[in-house]
Design a protein around this motif. Structure first.
Motif, PDB file in Angstrom:
ATOM      1  N   ILE A  32       0.835  -1.208   0.000  1.00  0.00           N
ATOM      2  CA  ILE A  32       0.000   0.000   0.000  1.00  0.00           C
ATOM      3  C   ILE A  32       0.867   1.254   0.000  1.00  0.00           C
ATOM      4  N   TYR A  33       1.864   1.278   0.903  1.00  0.00           N
ATOM      5  CA  TYR A  33       2.700   2.479   1.010  1.00  0.00           C
ATOM      6  C   TYR A  33       3.645   2.621  -0.179  1.00  0.00           C
ATOM      7  N   CYS A  34       4.153   1.524  -0.700  1.00  0.00           N
ATOM      8  CA  CYS A  34       4.980   1.604  -1.919  1.00  0.00           C
ATOM      9  C   CYS A  34       4.151   2.126  -3.085  1.00  0.00           C
ATOM     10  N   SER A  35       2.905   1.679  -3.184  1.00  0.00           N
ATOM     11  CA  SER A  35       2.053   2.147  -4.283  1.00  0.00           C
ATOM     12  C   SER A  35       1.732   3.632  -4.124  1.00  0.00           C
ATOM     13  N   TYR A  54      -3.552  -1.794  -7.860  1.00  0.00           N
ATOM     14  CA  TYR A  54      -3.893  -2.694  -6.755  1.00  0.00           C
ATOM     15  C   TYR A  54      -4.024  -1.975  -5.424  1.00  0.00           C
ATOM     16  N   HIS A  55      -3.861  -0.651  -5.408  1.00  0.00           N
ATOM     17  CA  HIS A  55      -3.937   0.086  -4.148  1.00  0.00           C
ATOM     18  C   HIS A  55      -5.304  -0.097  -3.479  1.00  0.00           C
ATOM     19  N   LEU A  61      -8.824  -5.549   0.967  1.00  0.00           N
ATOM     20  CA  LEU A  61      -8.399  -6.819   1.563  1.00  0.00           C
ATOM     21  C   LEU A  61      -7.830  -6.596   2.966  1.00  0.00           C
ATOM     22  N   LEU A  62      -7.098  -5.518   3.161  1.00  0.00           N
ATOM     23  CA  LEU A  62      -6.592  -5.188   4.494  1.00  0.00           C
ATOM     24  C   LEU A  62      -7.741  -4.944   5.474  1.00  0.00           C
ATOM     25  N   PHE A 117     -16.682   0.097  -8.168  1.00  0.00           N
ATOM     26  CA  PHE A 117     -15.437  -0.407  -7.585  1.00  0.00           C
ATOM     27  C   PHE A 117     -15.461  -1.923  -7.602  1.00  0.00           C
ATOM     28  N   SER A 118     -14.442  -2.490  -8.241  1.00  0.00           N
ATOM     29  CA  SER A 118     -14.245  -3.938  -8.263  1.00  0.00           C
ATOM     30  C   SER A 118     -12.894  -4.231  -7.639  1.00  0.00           C
ATOM     31  N   ALA A 119     -12.804  -5.336  -6.932  1.00  0.00           N
ATOM     32  CA  ALA A 119     -11.538  -5.765  -6.335  1.00  0.00           C
ATOM     33  C   ALA A 119     -11.339  -7.233  -6.653  1.00  0.00           C
ATOM     34  N   PHE A 120     -10.230  -7.539  -7.303  1.00  0.00           N
ATOM     35  CA  PHE A 120      -9.872  -8.910  -7.642  1.00  0.00           C
ATOM     36  C   PHE A 120     -10.989  -9.618  -8.405  1.00  0.00           C
TER      37      PHE A 120
END
Length: 184
Positions: A32-35, A54-55, A61-62, A117-120
């Motif tokens: 998350i932080y790298c993104s 993927y952020h 997910l978190l 919003f879609s995730a995976f």
């Protein structure tokens, strides 16, 4: 008997489920932080294009893992190691609060914008036509990043406290979350 102690918290350390959730979430926060850093400092770079999509899904997910972790902590609350001190209790409570609040504010901003919003590959929320919900967008714009960077400072403090304890000769803090029984 060892297998039972691995899934049961004890005063000396956390069980394998607690440790697994902690370290999995730590890796995901690193993503998350790298993104976020790549998106802010290297916008439109190859790294940004690789990490940023993927952020939001990783953030969701978190949030799911946080709910599972909090539920597990609640179930095991009588067998967990005691907090080291009041500062540790306040720090952990603040981290848990921010881990919940930051993605919630992000989801509110997403909904208020009217964008789907879609995730995976799973639809999380549908978009909508018409007027945006400006207070949701404003809350997200004003607080999501600010609280996220605040949490990063707290995470650095959390890591720093573990290192400080270890350097002062107390490996107990590190052992509780790694499961390693002796100091090397």
């Amino acid at each position: 008997m060892k297998e039972i102690s691995e899934v049961t918290d004890r005063p000396q350390g956390y069980d394998s489920i607690s440790r697994g959730l902690h370290w999995l979430m730590a890796l995901m926060f690193a993503w998350i932080y790298c993104s976020a850093i790549a998106h802010n400092l290297l916008s439109d770079s190859a790294l940004d294009k690789f990490l940023w999509p993927y952020h939001k899904p990783v953030g969701l997910l978190l949030l799911v893992l946080l709910v599972l972790r909090a539920g597990w902590n609640l179930l095991k609350r009588h067998n967990r190691p005691p907090s080291m001190n009041l500062a540790a209790s306040i720090g952990h409570g603040t981290l848990y609060g921010l881990m919940f609040l930051i993605p919630l504010i992000g989801l509110l901003r997403q909904y208020g914008s009217g964008r789907a919003f879609s995730a995976f590959g799973l639809q999380v929320m549908d978009g909508f036509e018409g007027e945006k919900v400006q207070w949701m967008i404003n809350m997200g714009s004003n607080f999501h990043s600010l609280l996220g960077w605040t949490m990063l400072v707290l995470i650095a403090g959390h890591i720093g406290a573990v290192i400080l304890h270890y350097r002062q000769g107390s490996s107990q803090v590190l052992r509780r979350m790694t499961g390693i029984n002796s100091r090397s």
